[in-house]
Design a protein around this motif. Structure first.
Motif, PDB file in Angstrom:
ATOM      1  N   ASP A  25       1.781   6.131   6.216  1.00 49.79           N
ATOM      2  CA  ASP A  25       2.985   6.936   6.337  1.00 49.79           C
ATOM      3  C   ASP A  25       4.198   6.019   6.396  1.00 49.79           C
ATOM      4  O   ASP A  25       4.878   5.920   7.403  1.00 49.79           O
ATOM      5  N   ALA A  26       4.437   5.324   5.307  1.00 54.75           N
ATOM      6  CA  ALA A  26       5.597   4.444   5.232  1.00 54.75           C
ATOM      7  C   ALA A  26       6.259   4.674   3.883  1.00 54.75           C
ATOM      8  O   ALA A  26       6.168   3.838   2.990  1.00 54.75           O
ATOM      9  N   PRO A  27       6.917   5.823   3.742  1.00 57.42           N
ATOM     10  CA  PRO A  27       7.428   6.188   2.415  1.00 57.42           C
ATOM     11  C   PRO A  27       8.530   5.268   1.899  1.00 57.42           C
ATOM     12  O   PRO A  27       8.844   5.324   0.712  1.00 57.42           O
ATOM     13  N   GLN A  28       9.132   4.454   2.770  1.00 58.88           N
ATOM     14  CA  GLN A  28      10.160   3.532   2.304  1.00 58.88           C
ATOM     15  C   GLN A  28       9.666   2.092   2.302  1.00 58.88           C
ATOM     16  O   GLN A  28      10.458   1.161   2.262  1.00 58.88           O
ATOM     17  N   ASP A  29       8.359   1.928   2.324  1.00 61.94           N
ATOM     18  CA  ASP A  29       7.767   0.598   2.346  1.00 61.94           C
ATOM     19  C   ASP A  29       8.183  -0.197   1.114  1.00 61.94           C
ATOM     20  O   ASP A  29       8.027   0.271  -0.017  1.00 61.94           O
ATOM     21  N   VAL A 208      11.380   8.253  -1.682  1.00 61.45           N
ATOM     22  CA  VAL A 208      12.557   8.453  -0.840  1.00 61.45           C
ATOM     23  C   VAL A 208      13.226   7.132  -0.501  1.00 61.45           C
ATOM     24  O   VAL A 208      12.631   6.071  -0.599  1.00 61.45           O
ATOM     25  N   ALA A 322       4.509  12.161   6.147  1.00 66.30           N
ATOM     26  CA  ALA A 322       5.800  11.561   6.477  1.00 66.30           C
ATOM     27  C   ALA A 322       6.911  12.590   6.473  1.00 66.30           C
ATOM     28  O   ALA A 322       8.069  12.243   6.675  1.00 66.30           O
ATOM     29  N   VAL A 324       7.922  14.357   3.843  1.00 63.64           N
ATOM     30  CA  VAL A 324       8.671  14.330   2.590  1.00 63.64           C
ATOM     31  C   VAL A 324       8.225  15.503   1.721  1.00 63.64           C
ATOM     32  O   VAL A 324       7.069  15.576   1.297  1.00 63.64           O
TER      33      VAL A 324
END
Lengths: 385, 693
Positions: A25-29, A208, A322, A324
């Protein structure tokens, strides 16, 4: 008793870095590229992290070794000292030139990548204007190449997957920065300038990001979503976006539309609904819609987006871990609670210096709508798909 | 009625003899107090000024630290509601401005002011009143900046203050005016101070002290001053432009009028990058003093250490746009600055390796100062390595403006500079105050600080790489940011605990010393440079006799003999080498009222520009009149200050001091002090000639 220094966390750091690469759950990784440019960046930076890690180990463990091996013993004669070595020119030259040699290939590949990424812009099949302002992103497409934008949306940037898209990043007020980590690094939106950012998504999906340059009160809540669609789906989307909205004919939706015309036209346009009122407002405000204040997202196809309020809130309920909203959830179950809260008191939800009828207002002010009015508006907004 | 003729009071007796200093007006008497709190207000003694810089910096450190704790509390959980976004923006802006300009820079100034004259064998800096002026200007500027909290709100545009967000349209409150004017004022302090120290180093070295015999700390301080001289004017220009935009309707940064906001970025970072070397070089210097002492070996590779410092000073001017890789400067510039940024890692790497080589083969004593110095070496390495990853410009477009950057600069500024300054406190405390800080409490301080620091900033590398931007008053749940933010908050409070331990240590050690003073002697650490040759605390006149220098690490070479293989034997006991501090009638520069008076005018001008031009006029008048008074006051007061001041003891005869005008009265006395007996000066490296004395 002399204690030996043990930097306890030294060995943990590389491990932690590894852990981030696997976070779900790290959509901006930044370490999980989903497009070729982000992959170029990742392929360049991974070996650099490795080299840094090796140097880290050498220096830190080297230091630990020194601390253990050369610690003073209790029985040292206080009037003596170890051999007073003043230096060794060969060794010092060695560790001046050595690091420079290690840096040289890194420098070489860095320059290659800088220009390779720059050159990707030439492969673009489409250009979208990405315009930041406090605190949301507007997207303008000119799909028929006539020099005028025919699709104006906000919050969700929709592109065809697998194609190179050039973004012309601009700003209407202060410096912002457009950033979708899965696809590319960020590019600042500087007022008075247009700067290019190239993106391409390998696969359809929702990606995202957040504004990457401090821009005032709601910098934390200025977000962006990018949805990549299969090409035919994108064409369908674009064709629909070019159409005007349909004025509702009856019921709450119609009452909501009329409320929208009278209350919201000062800032918002929904083509097919309040063109006249909006044009009147523009005239009264001396065409100020393109400057702050007075400018707000185009709402013609509001309900075709996944998020609102600068992508701060989800418009639809989502199962995504996450939070989103995914493409197939748009048009599903409305996130009614947050939409109501927003309409009830926008500055209460999102920090803004927004004051009704003030020329210095920034963001959406509180219109003191009644609960009934909010229900009507929502009934109307839901029809703007 | 008999006329009784009474003799004039001593203060009005004119000295007999050929040198008569004119006394134009009674009001221009120079202050005579050398003890008591008033003497601190009028002091021009570089040592007292250094102490005041250090105390002020610690005070601002507490303020900046509280701001940091408040930031961390807000970020412990997603969507924290502790305070408004507006207040948060003020907190992080003021935290950054305070820590950089009001803590780390003045801490550097504290050590440089106290030590540089001593390390070069001088009696004071070249311009003692100007030195005092620098300090008071800094203090008043820092206070002025912080009064913004009570006068409408702190600055809220970030410490980097990007235009046009900091213009009147988007920052209508006074906060950014306090920022612009406050930093303008503190900039004056740094600029004036840098000229002072440069002249001091170039002109006032003791006989025999060539540039390449100066200690590494003095060299790093010298490079720092050279950086300041050229960097401060750049930020001054930027702040003037911002001030004119905000207060007088100019359009330097107004895009609607055709301006380019990137102008601010360039100006700021052309200053801002040399600024970070200004922050770190004194700390590198401190570590270069501490490690040799506690390894009982000289610094490894003195020429490379000096040269790498100079290289960093020069190269630091060529990397500024690495702060702008995402700003749209174009691929050519991105590539060029990427390269220059990578290669500036080379001289820094040399230093790290040379420090380690100093420890190699040494006999390492893990006193508190040594632990902090090792802390800098290990923590700065981490910060330096993350810096190299930023130099890879494409990677930086992902990293910039995220917590990965926040991690990087805290590792280099806190893990680097602040650790060194803490080590410096423990190391030089006995020299300055005459007693040591407790070493056991010191070790608790060190370990808590090290652990807290790593817990706070280590996880920020991960947060940044996971995409958490910086300057965020909150974050959403579900993005993977919660756990490490919580860890970082815990770490921050451990740092706060470590600072508390330090303050307790200072209090306890001071109390213990006052209750039971035990002289610590000149040289508690068996050190290497000239300041350790003097009694502790340092006498007001510094050196009884200005030493003649024949070696790098002059003091060490007077204590020990070294043969060609580097083997060492004790030549003389320390108490023979050290000076007694009992010289009488050493001529010292006189204290003065005018530095603090002039300095007080500057914030008045600033308040006036913001609120009411009448106040500005008053401030301007004070500065102007203070300047005239400064220039017109007698260079010498007949009731001169001496290191053993005793009023009216008939010392009115000229002390051989012919230069009645201008400053630097006492400092340039090298040629007038009696030469040291030849036997006291260090012998050549081969061995003492003839008998030892």
């Amino acid at each position: 008793m002399k204690r030996i220094l043990r930097p306890r966390f030294a060995w943990v750091m590389p491990l932690l870095l590894l852990m981030t690469a696997c976070a779900q759950d790290a959509p901006q990784d930044t370490l999980q590229p989903r497009g070729p440019i982000a992959r170029d960046i990742d392929n360049l930076s991974d070996p650099v992290f490795l080299v840094a890690g090796v140097v880290f180990v050498i220096v830190e463990f080297g230091m630990l070794f020194l601390l253990w091996r050369f610690r003073a013993r209790k029985d040292d004669d206080p009037d003596s000292a170890p051999a007073q070595i003043h230096g060794n020119t060969k060794i010092e030259l060695g560790w001046t030139i050595g690091p420079a040699l290690i840096l040289t290939p890194i420098a070489f590949f860095t320059i290659v990548t800088v220009f390779a990424i720059q050159a990707k812009a030439d492969d673009a099949t489409m250009t979208v204007e990405v315009i930041g302002q406090q605190w949301w992103w507007e997207y303008r497409y000119d799909t028929d190449d006539d020099g005028e934008a025919d699709i104006i949306t906000a919050n969700d940037l929709i592109i065809p997957a697998g194609q190179t898209i050039e973004l012309d990043v601009q700003s209407r007020d202060v410096i912002h920065s457009f950033w979708i980590p899965a696809l590319n690094g960020k590019k600042d939106a500087v007022p008075g300038r247009t700067q290019g950012l190239t993106v391409e998504a390998d696969e359809p999906g929702t990606y995202v990001g957040q504004c990457g340059e401090f821009c005032g009160l709601s910098h934390s809540y200025m977000r962006q979503r990018l949805i990549a669609l299969p090409e035919s789906d994108f064409e369908d989307w674009a064709a629909h976006q070019r159409e005007d909205a349909q004025m509702p004919t009856s019921g709450d939706a119609l009452a909501g539309a009329e409320l929208f015309q009278t209350t919201c036209s000062n800032c918002h346009l929904a083509r097919g609904i309040n063109d006249e009122q909006h044009a009147d407002a523009l005239e009264q405000n001396d065409g100020r819609v393109l400057t702050v204040p007075g400018s707000a997202p185009d709402l013609t196809h509001f309900a075709s987006r996944g998020a609102f309020a600068g992508a701060m809130f989800n418009l639809w309920v989502t199962e995504n871990p996450a939070g989103v909203v995914q493409w197939d959830e748009i048009g599903g179950e409305l996130n009614r609670e947050e939409l109501e809260a927003w309409l009830r008191d926008p500055p209460g939800q999102k920090p803004m210096d927004a004051v009704l009828d003030s020329p210095d207002s920034r963001g959406m002010p509180n219109y003191n709508l009644s609960e009934d009015q909010i229900d009507l508006l929502i009934a109307f907004l839901e029809t703007l798909d | 009625m008999a006329i009784v003729e009474r003799p004039s009071p001593p203060a009005l007796q004119l000295p007999a003899g050929p040198q008569v200093a004119p006394r134009p007006l009674g009001a221009f008497t120079r202050p005579s107090a050398t003890t008591g709190w008033k003497s601190w207000l009028t002091t021009i003694d570089h040592k007292r000024i250094g102490i005041m810089y250090g105390a002020s910096a610690l005070f601002f450190f507490i303020i900046g630290g509280i701001e940091a704790l408040l930031i961390r509390l807000q970020l412990t959980s997603p969507q924290g509601k502790l305070y408004s976004a507006d207040l948060y923006n003020q907190l992080f802006t003021m935290h950054g401005v305070t820590m950089i300009f009001l803590v780390v820079m003045p801490l550097g100034a504290a050590f440089m002011n106290y030590l540089m004259p001593l390390q070069i064998g001088a009696r004071d800096v070249a311009f003692p009143r100007l030195n005092a002026f620098s300090f008071w200007v800094f203090l008043f500027g820092g206070i002025f900046l912080n009064t913004s909290w009570f006068l409408g709100g702190g600055a809220d545009g970030g410490w980097f203050a990007y235009a046009p967000n900091t213009g009147v349209t988007f920052s209508p409150g006074h906060g950014m005016d306090f920022y612009a004017l406050g930093l303008q004022i503190t900039g004056i302090a740094s600029l004036v101070g840098s000229i002072n120290l440069i002249v001091t180093v170039l002109n006032l070295r003791a006989p025999g002290m060539t540039l390449l015999k100066m200690p590494v700390f003095t060299w790093m301080g010298f490079v720092t001053q050279m950086l300041l001289v050229f960097a401060i004017p750049v930020i001054s220009v930027a702040l003037f432009l911002l001030t004119f935009d905000r207060l007088f309707g100019a359009n330097f940064f107004n895009p609607a009028a055709g301006a380019d906001p990137l102008l601010w970025e360039h100006l700021f970072w052309i200053f801002g990058h040399p600024e970070v070397y200004i922050l770190i070089l004194p700390a590198f210097g401190i570590v270069s003093e501490i490690i040799p002492v506690f390894s009982r070996k000289p610094i490894f590779g003195y020429p490379f250490m000096v040269a790498s410092g100079i290289a960093i000073g020069f190269m630091g001017w060529g990397v500024w746009a690495h702060h702008m890789f995402a700003s749209g400067i174009g691929p050519m510039s991105v590539a060029a600055f990427s390269l220059s940024t990578m290669f500036i890692a080379v001289p820094t790497g040399v230093k790290i390796l040379n420090w380690m080589a100093t420890m190699w083969g040494g006999r390492l004593r893990f006193t508190t100062p040594m632990l902090f110095a090792i802390g800098l070496v290990t923590m700065f390495t981490i910060g330096g390595l993350s810096g190299v990853t930023h130099a890879v410009a494409p990677a930086d477009t992902q990293q910039t403006d995220t917590y990965y950057i926040v991690a990087h600069f805290h590792y280099v500024i806190f893990g680097g500079a602040l650790f060194a300054f803490m080590g410096g406190f423990y190391f030089w405390w006995p020299k300055v105050f005459g007693y040591v800080l407790d070493d056991r409490w010191g070790k608790w301080h060190f370990w808590l600080q090290l652990i807290g620091f790593n817990l706070t900033f280590g996880p920020m590398h991960i947060l940044g790489l996971q995409g958490m931007p910086r300057r965020q008053f909150t974050y959403l749940p579900g993005y993977g940011f919660e756990f490490w933010n919580r860890v970082a908050t815990v770490g921050a409070f451990i740092i706060a605990l470590s600072v508390l331990v330090f303050l307790i240590n200072v209090t306890k050690s001071t109390r213990a010393h006052l209750a039971n003073p035990v002289p610590v002697g000149p040289d508690p650490w068996d050190a290497r440079s000239l300041e350790w040759m003097l009694p502790s605390p340092t006498p007001a006149h510094n050196f009884d006799t200005v030493p003649t220098v024949t070696h790098l690490d002059e003091f060490w070479h007077r204590k020990y003999q070294e043969d060609e293989t580097g083997r060492v034997t004790r030549a003389r006991p320390t108490d023979e080498v050290a000076q007694k501090g009992d010289a009488a009638d050493v001529h010292l520069p006189s204290p003065s009222y005018w530095p603090i008076v002039m300095a007080a005018g500057l914030p008045l001008i600033a308040y006036g520009l913001i609120f009411n031009l009448g106040i500005a006029a008053v401030g301007g008048a004070i500065v102007l009149l203070g300047g005239f008074a400064w220039g017109l006051e007698p260079a010498d007061d007949p009731e001169r200050a001496h290191s053993h001041a005793a009023h009216g003891d008939g010392h009115g005869e000229g002390d051989g001091d012919g230069d009645g005008a201008g400053e630097g009265d006492g400092a340039g006395d090298g040629q007038e002090s009696p030469e040291e007996p030849a036997a006291v000066a260090a012998g050549e490296g081969e061995g003492a000639e003839g008998d030892d004395s």
